[in-house]
Every structure is written in C-alpha cells, then in structure tokens.
Design an enzyme around this catalytic site. Structure first.
Site, PDB file in Angstrom:
ATOM      1  N   THR A 132       7.741  -9.979 -75.362  1.00 47.07           N
ATOM      2  CA  THR A 132       6.400 -10.108 -75.944  1.00 47.07           C
ATOM      3  C   THR A 132       6.316 -11.336 -76.845  1.00 47.07           C
ATOM      4  O   THR A 132       7.329 -11.771 -77.390  1.00 47.07           O
ATOM      5  CB  THR A 132       6.171  -8.814 -76.770  1.00 47.07           C
ATOM      6  OG1 THR A 132       6.020  -7.760 -75.855  1.00 47.07           O
ATOM      7  CG2 THR A 132       4.991  -8.887 -77.698  1.00 47.07           C
ATOM      8  N   ARG A 143       0.301   2.773 -68.663  1.00 45.69           N
ATOM      9  CA  ARG A 143       0.994   2.837 -69.960  1.00 45.69           C
ATOM     10  C   ARG A 143       0.484   1.749 -70.915  1.00 45.69           C
ATOM     11  O   ARG A 143       0.336   0.595 -70.532  1.00 45.69           O
ATOM     12  CB  ARG A 143       2.501   2.678 -69.740  1.00 45.69           C
ATOM     13  CG  ARG A 143       3.344   2.696 -71.029  1.00 45.69           C
ATOM     14  CD  ARG A 143       3.659   1.308 -71.498  1.00 45.69           C
ATOM     15  NE  ARG A 143       4.655   1.312 -72.580  1.00 45.69           N
ATOM     16  CZ  ARG A 143       4.990   0.238 -73.294  1.00 45.69           C
ATOM     17  NH1 ARG A 143       4.404  -0.917 -73.057  1.00 45.69           N
ATOM     18  NH2 ARG A 143       5.886   0.305 -74.228  1.00 45.69           N
ATOM     19  N   ASP A 154       2.686  -0.719 -77.959  1.00 39.74           N
ATOM     20  CA  ASP A 154       2.349  -0.821 -79.389  1.00 39.74           C
ATOM     21  C   ASP A 154       1.464  -2.027 -79.719  1.00 39.74           C
ATOM     22  O   ASP A 154       0.747  -2.023 -80.722  1.00 39.74           O
ATOM     23  CB  ASP A 154       3.630  -0.932 -80.222  1.00 39.74           C
ATOM     24  CG  ASP A 154       4.460  -2.147 -79.821  1.00 39.74           C
ATOM     25  OD1 ASP A 154       4.643  -2.377 -78.607  1.00 39.74           O
ATOM     26  OD2 ASP A 154       4.921  -2.879 -80.710  1.00 39.74           O
ATOM     27  N   THR A 172       7.808  -6.857 -81.883  1.00 37.51           N
ATOM     28  CA  THR A 172       8.277  -6.826 -80.499  1.00 37.51           C
ATOM     29  C   THR A 172       9.398  -5.816 -80.409  1.00 37.51           C
ATOM     30  O   THR A 172      10.235  -5.738 -81.303  1.00 37.51           O
ATOM     31  CB  THR A 172       8.758  -8.205 -80.016  1.00 37.51           C
ATOM     32  OG1 THR A 172       9.357  -8.027 -78.718  1.00 37.51           O
ATOM     33  CG2 THR A 172       9.790  -8.837 -80.954  1.00 37.51           C
ATOM     34  N   GLY A 173       9.402  -5.045 -79.342  1.00 38.81           N
ATOM     35  CA  GLY A 173      10.460  -4.047 -79.197  1.00 38.81           C
ATOM     36  C   GLY A 173       9.981  -2.915 -78.327  1.00 38.81           C
ATOM     37  O   GLY A 173       8.965  -3.033 -77.631  1.00 38.81           O
ATOM     38  N   GLY A 225       7.991  -0.277 -77.443  1.00 37.38           N
ATOM     39  CA  GLY A 225       6.679   0.048 -77.980  1.00 37.38           C
ATOM     40  C   GLY A 225       6.480   1.489 -78.402  1.00 37.38           C
ATOM     41  O   GLY A 225       5.826   1.757 -79.412  1.00 37.38           O
TER      42      GLY A 225
HETATM   43  N1  ASP Z   1       6.461  -4.026 -77.514  1.00 29.99           N
HETATM   44  C1  ASP Z   1       6.189  -4.301 -76.129  1.00 29.99           C
HETATM   45  C2  ASP Z   1       5.728  -3.043 -75.473  1.00 29.99           C
HETATM   46  O1  ASP Z   1       6.335  -2.007 -75.663  1.00 29.99           O
HETATM   47  C3  ASP Z   1       7.366  -4.838 -75.396  1.00 29.99           C
HETATM   48  C4  ASP Z   1       7.992  -6.056 -76.018  1.00 29.99           C
HETATM   49  O2  ASP Z   1       8.026  -6.196 -77.227  1.00 29.99           O
HETATM   50  O3  ASP Z   1       8.452  -6.927 -75.262  1.00 29.99           O
HETATM   51  O4  ASP Z   1       4.800  -3.092 -74.709  1.00 29.99           O
END
Ligand code: ASP
Length: 334
Positions: A199, A227, A230, A250-251, A253
């Site tokens: 992200t 889906r 976050d 980022t992480g 979600g």
């Molecule tokens: N946070 C993002 C999600 O869960 C994924 C990411 O951070 O790459 O959609």
C-alpha cells in the site's frame, strides 16, 4: 538614501524570508510509505532497491515542491500518492494486487486535518487514480465513503474517464496471485508474508500549519471479492486532525481496523499528551504486536515532527523534514 530604502522594501516583498533575519517562513514537511513487509537485503536486488528509492524520491519531491509553492497539505498528499499509484512497483493504482477472482478492487482515502473532512472510496475497479476520486468524495459530495459501482457512477458524473480493469494488471502481481493460490488452501488463510503489503500513503504539513493524510491500495493478494481493508476506514488506516497528527498505515488491514490504529495514535496524543513518536511506538510496537497485527505507519504533527515505524522487517518509506533533508528507507536498519 530614499532610493536604497525603497529598493530594500521591494526586495523584501519579493522574497518573503529576506526581511526576516530569523528566516521565519513556516516550515513544511512530508513523509510517505510504499508498504511494509518482509523485504530483506537477500530478496531485494540492488537494482530493484535503487528503482524503489528513486520512485519514493520522485513522490516526495512532487509533494514537497507543491508545499514550498504554498499549496495545501491535502494537495501535497494527493500529488505524492499519484506518483506511487502510477508506478507498477507499489500495490496501488497500476500494479495493484489481484483478488481471488483475478480482478482488482482498489481502496483509497484522504483526510484534511484542518477541517477533519474526509473522503474515501472502496472496491473501485475502473478508476486510474483512486486518490483523486477519494478527494472529490471529500470536496464534492456530502458523504465520506462511496463504494464500488456507486463510487464509479459518481466519478463519471464528475467527468472522470473509466479505465479497463486490465490497466492495473502486471505479470509480477499475477505470478504472486498464482503462487499464493498454490500455497493457500483457501482465501481464509493468510497469504505468505512476502505477498501481503505494498500500500502507499503520505502525510504532510503545509505553510499554513495544516496537516493531511492519504492512503491508496489494491488490498491484499487473493483477498475475497468484496473485501474492504483498513485504508478507506477513517481512523483505521488513515486519519488527520490538526490538534494531534496525520497518520497513514500499511499492514494486515483486518488487524488495523480492529485496533483502529490511526485514530488510536491521535487519541493517545490528545488524551495523554504523548508525543507523536511515543504514540506511534506504543501502537506499532506494543499494542499491534501483542495482538498479532503486522505492518507500520507514518505520521506527522503540527510542528513537522515525523514518525515512521514498522514491526515488520522492512517498510518502503521516505521523508523531507522541516530542514529540507530528504531520506528514504527500506530496511529496519536504514
Ligand atoms: N492495509 C492494506 C489492506 O489490508 C494492505 C497493505 O497495507 O498493503 O488492504
């Protein structure tokens, strides 16, 4: 003598900081991320690393140049994110990950810390730069979040061109999907760590002392159709309030939604007087870790302090601080 004085006044008016010996032009600053994950020096070639850092730099400069010219923090966040959305290296816009059906569903959010107005889009499939549409939800609609077809219908009414879903597809992301589908027995399993994140996001402080945050993503590889992560949930992946901070996350979600990460950082600052760095440390390295939430955040406060923390081995990140120093980072020890 009178001529010299007049000349001095003209020069002062033309160069705002000239007549101010303290150099008191209000500071500007920007920070960005391009996703957190398990990147290590062993699996990232020096060439790829150079390419990633160069793109981060371009995104930082796109935002910073605008800030220096007096543009708003929201403008700077949008400009930086567009550079990252247009690069195939990151999981946002062109180069976004595939869902379990081999399609793309993109989420994005932007929030203005001055007004605490926000706009988000979720599950859009034909919007080249979802961050632009999120901004227009904020400025041109009475709503905060629009999803799927409704969001795209709104885009068309504003004159946006819709792009074919294939525009977002790259071979690299398709190979990732195939690999994840071979390794996972169902979409309910977590994708292997190296495929999870990517992200992009930005936070900025402008000359008027306002802050803003924005985030854009393709979500997670092999996610179930429909889906939503976050990123477009205000307070989870994105939040901004001049009184505290602007945060982009980022992480994984689902964990970031359940921990309301971005707002939690702001709330710690508001209710406990914690500094930005202390609040970010508490949420990223304590609360999220105890809970099993992997990822990171970037944050900025009204003084231009920047925090960039992750509990994963790496996070693509960069900043130009209030002194104008540009840095980029990939690994924990950068
Ligand atoms: N946070 C993002 C999600 O869960 C994924 C990411 O951070 O790459 O959609």
């Amino acid at each position: 003598m009178r001529f010299v004085l007049a000349l001095f006044l003209v020069v002062c008016a033309a160069v705002p900081s000239f007549g101010d010996p303290a150099g008191d032009v209000p500071p500007v600053a920007i920070a960005i991320h391009g996703g957190a994950g398990t990147m290590t020096r062993a699996d990232l070639s020096p060439e790829k690393e150079r390419e990633i850092r160069a793109t981060l730099e371009r995104a930082l400069l796109a935002g910073h140049t605008r800030l220096e010219a007096g543009a708003s923090a929201t403008d700077a966040v949008e400009a930086a994110i567009m550079v990252l959305e247009n690069s195939p290296l990151f999981n946002a816009g062109y180069g976004a990950v595939f869902n379990s059906e081999g399609g793309h569903e993109l989420d994005a959010a932007i929030m203005d810390g001055r007004t605490r107005n926000a706009g988000t889009v979720a599950g859009v499939r034909h919007i080249r730069n979802p961050i632009l549409l999120a901004r227009r939800v904020m400025t041109d609609s009475p709503h905060v979040m629009l999803t799927g077809e409704g969001a795209e219908e709104f885009a068309v009414s504003l004159g946006f061109d819709l792009v074919d879903e294939d525009y977002f597809s790259t071979d690299f992301r398709r190979q990732q999907l195939e690999q994840v589908q071979r390794q996972q027995s169902s979409v309910n399993d977590l994708p292997p760590p190296q495929f999870r994140y990517g992200t992009v996001g930005a936070v900025a402080l402008d000359r008027d002392g306002n802050i803003a945050a924005g985030t854009s993503t393709g979500g997670m590889t092999n996610k179930r159709f429909g889906r939503i992560g976050d990123v477009p949930i205000i307070g989870a992946g994105t939040y901004a309030d001049n009184a505290t901070c602007a945060v982009s996350a980022t992480g994984h979600g689902e964990y970031f939604i359940r921990s309301v990460v971005a707002h939690d950082i702001a709330a710690l600052m508001r209710y406990t007087d914690a500094s930005l760095q202390a609040a970010v440390d508490e949420v990223v390295h304590e609360k999220l870790v105890e809970f099993g939430g992997r990822g990171g955040v970037i944050g900025i406060d009204g003084d231009g302090n920047i925090a960039m923390e992750h509990n994963t081995p790496g996070m693509y990140r960069g900043a130009i601080d209030t002194s104008g120093n540009l840095t980029t980072g990939v690994f924990k020890d950068d």
